[in-house]
Design an enzyme around this catalytic site. Sequence first.
Site, mmCIF file in Angstrom:
data_model
loop_
_atom_site.group_PDB
_atom_site.id
_atom_site.type_symbol
_atom_site.label_atom_id
_atom_site.label_comp_id
_atom_site.label_asym_id
_atom_site.label_seq_id
_atom_site.Cartn_x
_atom_site.Cartn_y
_atom_site.Cartn_z
ATOM 1 N N HIS A 537 0.824 -1.208 0.000
ATOM 2 C CA HIS A 537 0.000 0.000 0.000
ATOM 3 C C HIS A 537 0.863 1.265 0.000
ATOM 4 O O HIS A 537 0.660 2.165 0.813
ATOM 5 C CB HIS A 537 -0.895 0.025 1.244
ATOM 6 C CG HIS A 537 -1.889 -1.079 1.320
ATOM 7 N ND1 HIS A 537 -2.436 -1.517 2.507
ATOM 8 C CD2 HIS A 537 -2.463 -1.841 0.348
ATOM 9 C CE1 HIS A 537 -3.278 -2.501 2.276
ATOM 10 N NE2 HIS A 537 -3.316 -2.716 0.968
ATOM 11 N N HIS A 581 -6.932 -0.252 3.553
ATOM 12 C CA HIS A 581 -6.466 -0.673 2.240
ATOM 13 C C HIS A 581 -6.782 0.476 1.290
ATOM 14 O O HIS A 581 -7.900 0.999 1.280
ATOM 15 C CB HIS A 581 -7.153 -1.965 1.838
ATOM 16 C CG HIS A 581 -6.811 -3.114 2.727
ATOM 17 N ND1 HIS A 581 -6.067 -4.193 2.316
ATOM 18 C CD2 HIS A 581 -7.092 -3.340 4.046
ATOM 19 C CE1 HIS A 581 -5.904 -5.032 3.324
ATOM 20 N NE2 HIS A 581 -6.517 -4.530 4.391
#
Length: 602
Positions: A537, A581
């Site tokens: 990420h 996320h």
Amino acid sequence: MARKHVHISIISIFTFIGAIATVSGHMYTDPASLPIKTYDYIIIGAGIGGSVIANRLTEDTNVNVLVIEAGISNEDEVLTRIPFVAPQLSPYTPYTWNYTTIPQKACNNRTMPFPRGRILGGSSSINFMMHTRGSVDDFDRIACATMDESWSWTSLFPYFLKSEMLVPPADEHDTAGQVDPALHGHLGSLFVSLSGYSFPGFDGRVVKTTKELELEFPFNTDMNSGYPLGIGYTQSTIGSGERSSAATAYLEPALERPNLDILIHTTVTNIVQTGIAGHLPILRGVRCATDPSASPVSFEASREVILSAGAIGTPHILLLSGIGNSTEIGALGIEPLLDIPDVGRNLVDHPIISFSYLVNSTATFDDLRFPGVAAEYLTQWQDTKTGLYVDGPGNLLAWLRIPDDSPIFNLHFDPSAGPHSPHFEFIFTNGFVSFTEPSPPNGSYMTIFVALASPSSRGAVTLENADPFSAPRIDPAFLETDFDIHAMRAAVQSAKRFVNSSAWADYIIAPHGAWAEVTTDDEFDQYIRDRTASEWHPVGTAAMSACDTGAGVVSPNLSVKGAVGLRIVDASIFPFLPAAHVQASLYAIAERAADIIKYDYA
């Protein structure tokens, strides 16, 4: 999200490659074959940002758009459509850039795979599909830092709704109490659903623990409300049993529009100055090539170049173009064009580890080690889009905070965005998963992932050399602050308390592997440093900042500071890493960016 060590027959998947219909459109593989060389907009990168922008801008039939993507088409890539086989798409496959970090000092000098999508849809075509927005604090902090309230949670919320379509799970089970439909969009392009294949004996124990240990692990009906703390059901970018990506949701519907051209297998080597406006360079030129030996081809945008190459690709292209720290760029023989020292800086990512337990169950996905079982699930998915293969890594997850009275805050500042934003994450997985140990040859397992949701460490993306076909140096600087190692230890200890509840007493047999030997703080730390990896990420390398500050790379309207005609729309613009996320935030940001661009040229 770490890679699962599960055994799925790739060959058998390709035997029914023709079962999925593909689309055709204005797709090119050779830049010299494009009929024109000037477009209203040129978009670099076909990930979430580029795909959303391409779709929204081509809604206006009076403009034309070129998308340049270094990777492959997703059209015939069946693996990218099957949710459960996401682990097979990375780290080292034709679908990714196959990056590797430099040795991580705080992780015993280990290098780590750092895959980013090299395919239409970008990383949304290879990720683990979890759709989490983050907290109100995450976005209100961005609004405060940029001095622009249009980046607050309240202002972005309509774009979260605009991007998504909440659809029933593949098994069409009753989702009452698992999601709040009022918090979701129902007309958007991106499919979002709850898990479509349940493991009652496992999932039920997770929920039971929220009742037994409610104070530490409360149940949360919908974590995408802006108040994510607690344990709840996973929402994923899946619809009708298939992955929903930026390519399937945004690019494919636009492919038949005559005003959209997509150029794949083509690497952008640099952005080119095409003029000057006052004292500012105009950056509307793009140079690209299919491989290092090919002659470069140039294109020009009459309005804007929109850079959407991601948190690694975007700073790489900027630096190759002479945009960044002038001293460092010049030392590599690149002529400095725009001195913006923060290009490539502020790289931040979620560090993640996993640990597994041998369990008293025969209802885990560990039976996929038997080819016949894997083939049966695959046939079920092919025939009905139901069964195990319709889901990603786990049906429930947790977002949790370190208690406010923890001694850790006597020594370190709190890097989280605020009281509604988590410090760490759990992902509960009904089977053996590891990125450091091979799959056991027998037995049934459960795995818990623990990720640091609000890390304080910051790294950088820098140039290795001036070759655009050479990978950049990637340093996420995992666990390099005292807070991060202490917070990860606190998260792992919290996970141990979770599995010590009575809900697991007749289920867990024993910890697996090295996890069984971890008891002291020093052993916790060693386990963490030996096994931490990237959750994939990365953000922050072309950060947004207030207009009147010299820091950052882009202004709140996402235009590159000190230039005309260049805008950035991807994860690199986050000044802070959302405790989530990242993909859900990116879809909303890209939807808003499209409106900003349209407004500027109305």
